[in-house]
Design a protein around this motif. Structure first.
Motif, PDB file in Angstrom:
ATOM      1  N   MET A 304       0.819  -1.210   0.000  1.00  0.00           N
ATOM      2  CA  MET A 304       0.000   0.000   0.000  1.00  0.00           C
ATOM      3  C   MET A 304       0.853   1.262   0.000  1.00  0.00           C
ATOM      4  SD  MET A 304      -3.469  -0.805   1.030  1.00  0.00           S
ATOM      5  CE  MET A 304      -4.112  -0.473   2.631  1.00  0.00           C
ATOM      6  N   THR A 305       2.002   1.191   0.686  1.00  0.00           N
ATOM      7  CA  THR A 305       2.805   2.403   0.829  1.00  0.00           C
ATOM      8  C   THR A 305       3.686   2.654  -0.396  1.00  0.00           C
ATOM      9  OG1 THR A 305       4.306   1.047   2.111  1.00  0.00           O
ATOM     10  CG2 THR A 305       2.867   2.537   3.348  1.00  0.00           C
ATOM     11  N   ALA A 306       3.718   1.702  -1.305  1.00  0.00           N
ATOM     12  CA  ALA A 306       4.582   1.875  -2.476  1.00  0.00           C
ATOM     13  C   ALA A 306       4.111   3.049  -3.345  1.00  0.00           C
ATOM     14  CB  ALA A 306       4.606   0.593  -3.300  1.00  0.00           C
ATOM     15  N   GLY A 307       2.866   3.441  -3.213  1.00  0.00           N
ATOM     16  CA  GLY A 307       2.368   4.573  -4.010  1.00  0.00           C
ATOM     17  C   GLY A 307       0.864   4.498  -4.090  1.00  0.00           C
ATOM     18  N   PRO A 308       0.249   5.514  -4.672  1.00  0.00           N
ATOM     19  CA  PRO A 308      -1.201   5.460  -4.856  1.00  0.00           C
ATOM     20  C   PRO A 308      -1.562   4.351  -5.837  1.00  0.00           C
ATOM     21  CG  PRO A 308      -0.269   7.343  -5.992  1.00  0.00           C
ATOM     22  CD  PRO A 308       0.842   6.735  -5.220  1.00  0.00           C
ATOM     23  N   HIS A 309      -2.795   3.884  -5.745  1.00  0.00           N
ATOM     24  CA  HIS A 309      -3.200   2.790  -6.630  1.00  0.00           C
ATOM     25  C   HIS A 309      -3.105   3.210  -8.094  1.00  0.00           C
ATOM     26  CE1 HIS A 309      -5.888  -0.994  -6.781  1.00  0.00           C
ATOM     27  NE2 HIS A 309      -5.032  -0.976  -7.773  1.00  0.00           N
ATOM     28  N   LEU A 310      -3.524   4.430  -8.347  1.00  0.00           N
ATOM     29  CA  LEU A 310      -3.403   4.939  -9.711  1.00  0.00           C
ATOM     30  C   LEU A 310      -3.005   6.398  -9.640  1.00  0.00           C
ATOM     31  CD1 LEU A 310      -3.878   4.197 -12.728  1.00  0.00           C
ATOM     32  CD2 LEU A 310      -6.113   5.232 -12.484  1.00  0.00           C
ATOM     33  N   LEU A 343      -4.305  13.432 -10.976  1.00  0.00           N
ATOM     34  CA  LEU A 343      -4.990  13.036  -9.740  1.00  0.00           C
ATOM     35  C   LEU A 343      -4.429  11.723  -9.246  1.00  0.00           C
ATOM     36  CD1 LEU A 343      -7.308  10.647 -10.517  1.00  0.00           C
ATOM     37  CD2 LEU A 343      -8.414  12.636 -11.503  1.00  0.00           C
ATOM     38  N   GLU A 344      -4.682  11.466  -7.981  1.00  0.00           N
ATOM     39  CA  GLU A 344      -4.196  10.226  -7.373  1.00  0.00           C
ATOM     40  C   GLU A 344      -5.379   9.504  -6.750  1.00  0.00           C
ATOM     41  OE1 GLU A 344      -1.263  11.131  -4.514  1.00  0.00           O
ATOM     42  OE2 GLU A 344       0.271  11.638  -5.990  1.00  0.00           O
ATOM     43  N   ILE A 345      -5.436   8.209  -6.963  1.00  0.00           N
ATOM     44  CA  ILE A 345      -6.469   7.411  -6.324  1.00  0.00           C
ATOM     45  C   ILE A 345      -5.763   6.436  -5.395  1.00  0.00           C
ATOM     46  CG2 ILE A 345      -8.404   5.850  -6.690  1.00  0.00           C
ATOM     47  CD1 ILE A 345      -8.625   6.972  -9.516  1.00  0.00           C
ATOM     48  N   GLY A 346      -6.026   6.554  -4.107  1.00  0.00           N
ATOM     49  CA  GLY A 346      -5.339   5.725  -3.119  1.00  0.00           C
ATOM     50  C   GLY A 346      -5.857   4.303  -3.120  1.00  0.00           C
ATOM     51  N   CYS A 347      -5.085   3.401  -2.527  1.00  0.00           N
ATOM     52  CA  CYS A 347      -5.495   2.003  -2.493  1.00  0.00           C
ATOM     53  C   CYS A 347      -6.743   1.861  -1.630  1.00  0.00           C
ATOM     54  CB  CYS A 347      -4.384   1.139  -1.902  1.00  0.00           C
ATOM     55  SG  CYS A 347      -2.860   1.301  -2.811  1.00  0.00           S
ATOM     56  N   GLY A 348      -7.732   1.165  -2.134  1.00  0.00           N
ATOM     57  CA  GLY A 348      -8.965   0.919  -1.394  1.00  0.00           C
ATOM     58  C   GLY A 348      -9.871   2.124  -1.268  1.00  0.00           C
ATOM     59  N   PRO A 484     -10.522  -8.132 -10.520  1.00  0.00           N
ATOM     60  CA  PRO A 484      -9.798  -6.878 -10.725  1.00  0.00           C
ATOM     61  C   PRO A 484      -9.424  -6.232  -9.394  1.00  0.00           C
ATOM     62  CG  PRO A 484     -12.137  -6.514 -10.997  1.00  0.00           C
ATOM     63  CD  PRO A 484     -11.972  -7.981 -10.736  1.00  0.00           C
ATOM     64  N   GLU A 485      -8.518  -5.275  -9.473  1.00  0.00           N
ATOM     65  CA  GLU A 485      -8.146  -4.524  -8.277  1.00  0.00           C
ATOM     66  C   GLU A 485      -8.806  -3.151  -8.307  1.00  0.00           C
ATOM     67  OE1 GLU A 485      -6.115  -5.713  -6.000  1.00  0.00           O
ATOM     68  OE2 GLU A 485      -4.902  -7.287  -6.947  1.00  0.00           O
ATOM     69  N   LEU A 486      -8.979  -2.621  -9.526  1.00  0.00           N
ATOM     70  CA  LEU A 486      -9.503  -1.275  -9.645  1.00  0.00           C
ATOM     71  C   LEU A 486     -10.675  -1.290 -10.628  1.00  0.00           C
ATOM     72  CD1 LEU A 486      -7.292   1.882  -9.948  1.00  0.00           C
ATOM     73  CD2 LEU A 486      -9.412   1.758 -11.181  1.00  0.00           C
ATOM     74  N   LEU A 487     -11.774  -0.699 -10.212  1.00  0.00           N
ATOM     75  CA  LEU A 487     -12.954  -0.676 -11.085  1.00  0.00           C
ATOM     76  C   LEU A 487     -13.304   0.766 -11.431  1.00  0.00           C
ATOM     77  CD1 LEU A 487     -15.303  -3.328  -9.473  1.00  0.00           C
ATOM     78  CD2 LEU A 487     -14.406  -3.370 -11.786  1.00  0.00           C
ATOM     79  N   ILE A 488     -13.624   0.979 -12.709  1.00  0.00           N
ATOM     80  CA  ILE A 488     -14.080   2.307 -13.128  1.00  0.00           C
ATOM     81  C   ILE A 488     -15.576   2.207 -13.402  1.00  0.00           C
ATOM     82  CG2 ILE A 488     -13.898   4.080 -14.892  1.00  0.00           C
ATOM     83  CD1 ILE A 488     -11.014   3.287 -15.284  1.00  0.00           C
ATOM     84  N   PHE A 489     -16.360   3.074 -12.791  1.00  0.00           N
ATOM     85  CA  PHE A 489     -17.798   3.097 -13.041  1.00  0.00           C
ATOM     86  C   PHE A 489     -18.136   4.393 -13.771  1.00  0.00           C
ATOM     87  CE2 PHE A 489     -17.231   0.475  -9.322  1.00  0.00           C
ATOM     88  CZ  PHE A 489     -17.998  -0.627  -9.628  1.00  0.00           C
ATOM     89  N   GLU A 514     -15.838  -5.333   1.239  1.00  0.00           N
ATOM     90  CA  GLU A 514     -15.566  -6.740   1.480  1.00  0.00           C
ATOM     91  C   GLU A 514     -14.394  -7.263   0.651  1.00  0.00           C
ATOM     92  OE1 GLU A 514     -19.465  -7.974   0.632  1.00  0.00           O
ATOM     93  OE2 GLU A 514     -20.200  -7.559   2.646  1.00  0.00           O
ATOM     94  N   LEU A 515     -14.249  -6.731  -0.545  1.00  0.00           N
ATOM     95  CA  LEU A 515     -13.188  -7.244  -1.418  1.00  0.00           C
ATOM     96  C   LEU A 515     -11.969  -6.326  -1.462  1.00  0.00           C
ATOM     97  CD1 LEU A 515     -15.368  -8.406  -4.426  1.00  0.00           C
ATOM     98  CD2 LEU A 515     -14.529  -9.785  -2.547  1.00  0.00           C
ATOM     99  N   GLY A 516     -12.037  -5.190  -0.781  1.00  0.00           N
ATOM    100  CA  GLY A 516     -10.911  -4.273  -0.770  1.00  0.00           C
ATOM    101  C   GLY A 516     -10.594  -3.696  -2.137  1.00  0.00           C
ATOM    102  N   LEU A 517     -11.617  -3.294  -2.876  1.00  0.00           N
ATOM    103  CA  LEU A 517     -11.408  -2.773  -4.225  1.00  0.00           C
ATOM    104  C   LEU A 517     -11.174  -1.270  -4.209  1.00  0.00           C
ATOM    105  CD1 LEU A 517     -14.404  -4.619  -5.885  1.00  0.00           C
ATOM    106  CD2 LEU A 517     -12.008  -5.154  -6.230  1.00  0.00           C
ATOM    107  N   THR A 518     -10.582  -0.785  -5.272  1.00  0.00           N
ATOM    108  CA  THR A 518     -10.443   0.652  -5.473  1.00  0.00           C
ATOM    109  C   THR A 518     -11.410   1.055  -6.581  1.00  0.00           C
ATOM    110  OG1 THR A 518      -8.118   0.486  -4.903  1.00  0.00           O
ATOM    111  CG2 THR A 518      -8.824   2.494  -6.014  1.00  0.00           C
TER     112      THR A 518
END
Lengths: 631, 331
Positions: A304-310, A343-348, A484-489, A514-518
């Motif tokens: 998680m600390t390696a960087g933002p998810h995206l 922009l940055e999107i953090g994990c979870g 997936p780890e990251l979902l775009i809606f 529950e699934l820890g998604l971003t």
């Protein structure tokens, strides 16, 4: 003294559809009264019989439907009462009423106007049909009407085709068309549902002011209680073709009695929700998550600390378009759809992206998915502790990456292939990426169905046998098929009814936790974003104008555009009407008209400046502002 | 507009060059040439052949030259109106085709008009009265027309025209007018004969067109913009013509480009049966006897017609549909 009859009085109306030889009742025992100059709102979900009622009043029911009982008594000012239920729809007497004394505005101005004819032609038509007037007179009346509904250049607008106009202007043209004969009754069938909130506020204001001017009765059909609160004098709530509750708006909003209406109120997200408060959908869905939790390994602290998810930096994309007609020559316009977005999107985290249509939200999401190639910029993705540059991925590497980031589209009707069964739809991503054998794919598809609360027995059905909400759940299941780890809606609930919307939003919230998604959640509906997002970015004309945590944006908005968006959201609360004066038509999204320090000076640029922790606004830097004040 | 047409016209040049080359290759594909098939025909009839004379002919027409040279001569000749020489007829190609070209065009135009005149009212009726007895009945008749072989219908009609109206069998005019200069009587005679091929060739096209119009209209009939028109109180027939029919028309305009050549080339067998002085029978004969310049020029003529037809239909579409006119350039 005898009271004059109401303009419209419906008594015990019933409408039946013939489906494969068996009658199906769409409306039963509906009664309502509408007086001149007032507004009555007909509220309900899709399929509740609202639209069928409006079609019955106009005599434009589909061929398979007929009025099986009841009366529709219509009394135009100074004329005899007619019972529309007794008239044949194509009878001249009925045709004379349609478009003259009674007219209608539809939901989708694009498809409801013919793109083969100019709007002038279409507006004039009703007048030429019903009034004994020359073409010239009709033309002048049309120009006058276009001016009245707020067209900037009515003389020119009369020659425009619908596809040359923006959504808001199209709806204004539609209104002009409905009002050209000064009808006694205007039926507005979801007149603003397809529009942005800001445009919605303008259109509502317009309908209100024209109503006063013509002393016209309005039958407003909507599912949006916020719109009802701002427009209606009386309300009739329908469910499955029956009236659930009726009465003056005040009584209904202050003390809703019927459980259905109460449920409807608690299903709508609003800005006053407490943190962690859940919406209560009218029909709750149960979903089964166990299989999935076992499969997923949670992220470690180190990852998680390696960087933002995206991490998106300086992303830009421009499109070029030829202007004018193809007879006119080829002037090429470059249109910056997305301009230096970072922009940055953090994990979870769930990041909400808000803006009006055409602001570049969807283009941005497509670039993130690598469906559209950006002109410049950088995309960094945290793949469990390893930062990868998405724009450098090509060929097999890109294909291998795809399962990690998935997208869910707005329209559940066109995003599922009607010729594939649900099973095929769910299994397709696994086949493409060669995950497991046929047996395990089938097993996975069953689990996915349970995950989104659908019965696995439905796997062999085709999309058309599902409702809008169910289809959207299938879309979500498809997106989740590859873990997936990251979902775009992209506007996942805009096409859905409020009650279904609450279902889907709750499901998305649960799945995320529950699934820890971003999530990257794109929407034009601020209340929805408020409900689901942790941080929010506001986009206007391809640029981010304000970024901050949810409560910062909603409690302390800084940018004029954010403020305008917030002010345009109608509250389902009579004590908080829309401030129509504040929403001057179309001014809020013109960067040149923003006040200092949000307007770009001639000698400088705007930057995203942090005004409190995590909260950034696009404005002039302080030094620059001081410099310009000094000089 | 002008610029667009110019672009399209310029684009036609490479298209036609490529087509002409392909045509020439295909015509040359069968082994041998006209003279060889001529010789074998003579031999089969037991006549003697003067090889010297054959050799001279071969040189005269350049048949012994390399393939590309032959193509070059033919293609450049066409530019100055010289379409080559027909061996079969012993005449320049232009003389063989000339009058027939004109009559072919006349028949085609009348056929298209006939098809539309029949197909449109029936298609509109079928669409608005979907699944009614009228719809089924007309659909049945349409399929009957589609299923009946054209040449059979041609023979039947010839017989009845002769018995009932005393029209002479075959041809496009009474025999005394053939090879006469154009006169009022000749025109009358042509019109008298014209309706048979028009009806025969048109019948099959009509059935297909009824079905297409019906399907297109059914798609449009329940679109929201039609409901809007209805809600304005537009009377049913005017509503039908102004909104859905207008949109459904696009399809037919787009079809013109295909229709011209297909009517002309599709009618060959009928033309043979009716012994019409049109171009179809010549093409068949020319292909059989390897009369290469005649066949080649004829195919070229069809190609030009197709390319021009597509251009015409594109322009008509743009005039009719503002979406194409005003948005066509955007990408």
């Amino acid at each position: 003294m005898k009271q004059p009859p109401a303009l419209l009085e419906i008594r015990n109306l019933a409408v039946e559809f013939q489906m494969h030889g068996t009658p199906i009742t769409a409306v039963k025992d509906l009664s309502l009264t509408l007086r001149a100059g007032t507004t009555l709102a007909l509220v309900g979900e899709s399929g509740s019989g609202k639209t069928v009622t409006s079609q019955a009043i106009l005599g434009i029911l589909p061929r398979s439907a007929r009025i099986s009982a009841g009366e529709i008594l219509f009394t135009p000012p100074g004329e005899e009462t007619v019972d529309i239920a007794q008239l044949h729809p194509d009878q001249p007497a009925m045709r004379a009423l349609r478009g003259d004394q009674i007219s209608i505005i539809f939901q989708e101005p694009m498809v409801s106007l013919s793109s083969m004819h100019t709007i002038g032609n279409q507006i004039m038509e009703a007048m030429l049909l019903h009034r004994d007037c020359s073409k010239q007179e009709a033309r002048e009346a049309t120009i006058e009407m276009l001016r009245l509904v707020g067209f900037p250049e009515p003389q020119k607008a009369i020659k425009r085709y619908p596809f040359e106009l923006s959504g808001g202007l199209r709806q204004r043209a539609m209104i002009a068309m409905a009002l050209i004969c000064r009808p006694a009754l205007l039926i507005a069938d979801e007149p603003t549902t397809a529009l942005d909130v800001t445009v919605q506020a303008q259109i509502l204001k317009l309908i209100k002011s024209l109503q006063q001017e013509f002393n016209m009765a309005v039958l407003l059909i909507t599912h949006d209680l916020g719109v009802v609160a701002n427009m209606a004098d009386d309300v009739v709530v329908m469910y499955h073709g029956e009236v659930m509750e009726r009465g003056p708006a005040k009584a209904l909003f202050e003390a809703p009695r019927h459980p259905y209406l109460k449920a409807l109120f608690s299903a709508v997200p609003h800005f006053d929700m407490r943190a962690g408060e859940r919406l209560t959908p009218i029909r709750e869905i149960e979903h089964d998550i166990d299989h999935f939790r076992r499969l997923r390994t949670p992220w470690t602290e180190e990852q998680m600390t390696a960087g933002p998810h995206l991490q998106v930096s300086q992303l830009s994309k421009s499109f070029s378009a030829h202007s004018g007609s193809w007879f006119g020559g080829g002037e090429v316009h470059h249109h910056l759809a997305v301009q230096d977005v970072s922009l940055e999107i953090g994990c979870g985290e769930c990041f909400g992206l808000v803006g009006e249509s055409g602001c570049g939200k969807t283009t941005l999401s497509k670039m993130l998915m690598r469906a559209v190639q950006p002109d410049s910029g950088k995309l960094l993705y945290n793949d469990r502790g390893r930062m990868i540059d998405l724009l450098k991925l090509e060929g097999e590497e890109l294909r291998a990456f795809r399962p990690k980031m998935r997208i869910v589209f707005q329209d559940p009707f066109s995003s599922l292939n009607p010729r594939m069964t649900v099973l095929n739809i769910l299994v397709e991503p696994m086949q493409i990426h060669q995950v497991g054998d046929a047996a395990s794919q089938l097993q996975r598809a069953r689990e996915l169905m349970a995950l989104v609360g659908l019965d696995p027995r439905y796997l062999n059905r085709y999309p058309h046998s599902f409702s809008g909400g169910q289809r959207q759940r299938i879309s979500i299941a498809r997106a989740l098929a590859l873990d997936p780890e990251l979902l775009i809606f992209d506007e996942p609930v805009s096409a859905l009814d409020v009650s279904v919307q609450a279902q889907i939003l709750n499901l998305l919230k649960d799945l995320q936790h529950e699934l820890g998604l971003t999530y990257l959640f794109i929407s034009h509906n601020l209340a929805v974003v408020d409900y689901i997002a942790d941080r929010i970015g506001v986009m206007c004309r391809g640029q981010l104008v304000e970024v901050g945590r949810r409560e910062q944006i909603f409690r302390n908005p800084q940018h004029p555009y954010t403020k305008a968006l917030l002010a345009a959201v109608p509250y389902p609360d009579l004590s908080r009407p829309l401030d129509f004066e504040l929403l001057e038509s179309g001014r809020h999204n013109v960067p040149e008209l923003w006040p200092d320090p949000y307007c770009a000076p001639s000698d400088g640029d705007l930057e995203l400046i942090e005004i409190e922790p995590d909260h950034q606004v696009r404005r002039q830097p302080i030094e620059q502002l001081e410099r310009s004040l000094m000089s | 507009m002008g610029r667009y047409i110019l672009n399209r016209l310029l684009l036609m040049i490479p298209t036609l060059i490529i087509i002409s080359f392909i045509i020439f290759v295909i015509i040359q594909l069968p082994p041998g040439d006209y003279l060889e098939s001529y010789i074998s025909e003579l031999e089969s009839q037991g006549e003697s052949i003067d090889h010297h004379q054959i050799e001279m002919l071969r040189q005269q027409y350049g048949l012994d030259e390399p393939f590309l040279m032959q193509y070059w001569t033919w293609a450049t000749g066409m530019l100055v109106g010289d379409f080559g020489y027909s061996f079969e007829y012993g005449l320049p190609v232009t003389d063989v085709v000339g009058d027939r070209l004109f009559l072919t065009t006349v028949i085609s135009i009348f056929t298209i008009a006939f098809t539309w005149m029949i197909a449109f009212p029936i298609g509109m009726y079928s669409a608005t009265h979907q699944y009614s007895w009228g719809d089924y009945g007309l659909t049945f008749l349409g399929f009957l027309g589609l299923a009946t072989p054209n040449f059979l219908l041609a023979l039947v009609m010839l017989y009845f025209a002769n018995v009932t109206f005393g029209t002479s069998i075959g041809g496009l005019m009474d025999p005394e007018y053939v090879n006469q200069a154009w006169s009022w009587d000749k025109l009358k005679s042509v019109l008298e004969h014209l309706w048979i091929p028009v009806v025969v060739i048109g019948t099959s096209g009509t059935a297909a067109m009824i079905r297409r119009l019906r399907a297109n209209l059914l798609d449009e009939l329940h679109k929201p913009y039609v409901v809007t028109g209805r809600a304005k109180g537009v009377p049913p027939f005017k509503l039908l013509v102004k909104y859905p029919l207008r949109t459904a028309l696009n399809f037919f305009i787009a079809d013109i480009g295909n229709m011209l050549p297909s009517i002309i080339s599709g009618a060959e067998i009928v033309a043979v049966v009716l012994s019409l002085p049109t171009t179809g029978p010549i093409l068949i004969a020319a292909l059989q006897s390897q009369d290469m310049y005649l066949a080649g020029s004829f195919l070229m003529f069809l190609a030009i017609l197709t390319v021009v037809g597509v251009l015409v239909s594109d322009l008509a579409l743009a005039l009719l549909d503002p979406r194409i006119r005003l948005q066509g350039g955007s990408r």
